[in-house]
Design an enzyme around this catalytic site. Structure first.
Site, PDB file in Angstrom:
ATOM      1  N   ASN A  19      36.161  37.992  52.318  1.00 31.65           N
ATOM      2  CA  ASN A  19      36.467  37.720  50.909  1.00 31.65           C
ATOM      3  C   ASN A  19      37.951  37.385  50.799  1.00 31.65           C
ATOM      4  O   ASN A  19      38.809  38.207  51.131  1.00 31.65           O
ATOM      5  CB  ASN A  19      36.123  38.945  50.059  1.00 31.65           C
ATOM      6  N   HIS A  22      41.978  38.075  47.341  1.00 35.69           N
ATOM      7  CA  HIS A  22      43.309  38.657  47.163  1.00 35.69           C
ATOM      8  C   HIS A  22      44.419  37.825  47.807  1.00 35.69           C
ATOM      9  O   HIS A  22      45.600  38.071  47.543  1.00 35.69           O
ATOM     10  CB  HIS A  22      43.324  40.110  47.640  1.00 35.69           C
ATOM     11  N   HIS A  64      35.289  34.916  44.547  1.00 38.72           N
ATOM     12  CA  HIS A  64      34.770  35.271  43.224  1.00 38.72           C
ATOM     13  C   HIS A  64      35.508  34.458  42.171  1.00 38.72           C
ATOM     14  O   HIS A  64      36.704  34.671  41.934  1.00 38.72           O
ATOM     15  CB  HIS A  64      34.991  36.778  42.987  1.00 38.72           C
ATOM     16  N   ARG A  66      36.140  34.283  38.727  1.00 32.65           N
ATOM     17  CA  ARG A  66      36.005  35.123  37.536  1.00 32.65           C
ATOM     18  C   ARG A  66      36.161  34.301  36.267  1.00 32.65           C
ATOM     19  O   ARG A  66      36.832  33.268  36.263  1.00 32.65           O
ATOM     20  CB  ARG A  66      37.064  36.232  37.553  1.00 32.65           C
ATOM     21  N   ARG A  70      41.542  35.077  37.154  1.00 31.72           N
ATOM     22  CA  ARG A  70      42.714  35.882  37.503  1.00 31.72           C
ATOM     23  C   ARG A  70      43.226  35.635  38.917  1.00 31.72           C
ATOM     24  O   ARG A  70      44.382  35.907  39.202  1.00 31.72           O
ATOM     25  CB  ARG A  70      42.431  37.366  37.318  1.00 31.72           C
ATOM     26  N   GLU A  91      30.698  34.592  44.554  1.00 36.06           N
ATOM     27  CA  GLU A  91      30.470  35.686  43.615  1.00 36.06           C
ATOM     28  C   GLU A  91      30.665  35.161  42.197  1.00 36.06           C
ATOM     29  O   GLU A  91      31.615  34.423  41.923  1.00 36.06           O
ATOM     30  CB  GLU A  91      31.453  36.831  43.862  1.00 36.06           C
ATOM     31  N   THR A 122      35.827  44.212  41.205  1.00 36.80           N
ATOM     32  CA  THR A 122      34.477  44.579  40.761  1.00 36.80           C
ATOM     33  C   THR A 122      34.194  46.042  41.081  1.00 36.80           C
ATOM     34  O   THR A 122      34.278  46.467  42.233  1.00 36.80           O
ATOM     35  CB  THR A 122      33.430  43.688  41.442  1.00 36.80           C
ATOM     36  N   GLU A 172      23.314  42.941  48.051  1.00 34.90           N
ATOM     37  CA  GLU A 172      24.529  43.480  48.657  1.00 34.90           C
ATOM     38  C   GLU A 172      24.711  44.883  48.085  1.00 34.90           C
ATOM     39  O   GLU A 172      24.987  45.049  46.896  1.00 34.90           O
ATOM     40  CB  GLU A 172      25.756  42.616  48.360  1.00 34.90           C
ATOM     41  N   HIS A 212      32.338  46.337  49.473  1.00 35.96           N
ATOM     42  CA  HIS A 212      33.248  46.985  48.527  1.00 35.96           C
ATOM     43  C   HIS A 212      33.847  48.247  49.133  1.00 35.96           C
ATOM     44  O   HIS A 212      33.158  49.234  49.359  1.00 35.96           O
ATOM     45  CB  HIS A 212      32.610  47.320  47.181  1.00 35.96           C
TER      46      HIS A 212
END
Length: 262
Positions: A19, A22, A64, A66, A70, A91, A122, A172, A212
């Site tokens: 992922n 970040h 993801h 969003r 963000r 995502e 999330t 998931e 996660h």
């Protein structure tokens, strides 16, 4: 701290979805108001991060998009699908806007997640039971366009059974509660929930992913979840990349999650 011996360690090779959200968070911290989202002084480029992860053996790239944009931006998604050579796991919230984007981009998999503007990342699984109609609509749209659907859910029987009823190809399992309890007395109970959830999903014909809060330490226990197809890991890999670089961070995680001595 000592843990009890846990049962039924899987010997199956587990795939790694990296992922990259970040990496975009770092960019947005400085350049959120900039007219450019890449090039010149704007850095880092999430696509470059993804390509480095791919070179190191990432089996998929997860990102993801969003609603509040963000971190990942629309242009990141559209450039990513053109440049990576591994499957994209997109995502997204289960709404009309994101459904439109997914149909245009055609990722290998869409992962339906809950979304709150207040959360940093999330937190908690999607309540598929409560949002059955909306989730069913998105799954149908994805099937019409040759896109697989995964549901990010807590390892609860009702959620897993609904995922099967709606025809999701993947679930998931949300490992956040396990990760938060890792150094506490409740860790084994949380891991047991994940194990039972994985067995239930597998028996229903659903492929099992997990994600996660998985990191370089707790991955050795998360690896005990049976029938795992793929782990999606982001924050820990991005963090380790600051010290050892993206490619080494990805290689190290793949080795740890598959019990390979390096």
């Amino acid at each position: 701290m000592r843990f009890k011996t846990l049962t039924y360690m899987s010997t199956k090779h587990v795939l790694l979805g990296v992922n990259i959200d970040h990496s975009a968070t770092v960019r947005q911290a400085r350049y959120r108001e900039n007219s450019l989202d890449r090039g010149l002084m704007v850095e880092p480029d999430p696509v470059d991060f993804a390509l480095a992860a791919q070179r190191a053996g990432a089996d998929a790239i997860t990102l993801h998009l969003r609603e509040d944009r963000r971190h990942i931006q629309d242009s990141d998604v559209y450039r990513m699908i053109e440049m990576i050579q591994v499957p994209m796991n997109l995502e997204m919230a289960a709404n009309d806007e994101m459904t439109r984007v997914a149909i245009e981009v055609k990722p290998a998999v869409v992962l339906l997640v809950p979304e709150s503007r207040e959360e940093v990342t999330t937190e908690g699984g999607l309540d598929v039971v409560a949002h059955r109609n909306r989730v069913e609509t998105v799954i149908a749209a994805m099937k019409e366009n040759g896109i697989a659907t995964s549901l990010f859910i807590d390892p609860e029987p009702a959620q897993i059974d609904m995922a099967a009823e709606l025809g999701a190809e993947y679930v998931e399992l949300h490992t956040g509660s396990f990760a938060n309890a890792y150094y506490g007395s409740n860790m084994e109970a949380e891991l047991t929930k994940l194990k039972h959830g994985a067995v239930r999903a597998h028996d229903a014909g659903i492929k099992v992913n997990a994600g996660h809060g998985i990191n370089y330490t707790n991955v050795r226990h998360a690896r005990e979840i049976p029938w795992l197809h793929e782990m999606n890991i982001g924050h820990s890999i991005v963090s380790r990349s600051l010290f050892v670089g993206v490619e080494e961070a990805v290689r190290e995680m793949k080795a740890r999650m598959n019990n390979i001595i390096r």
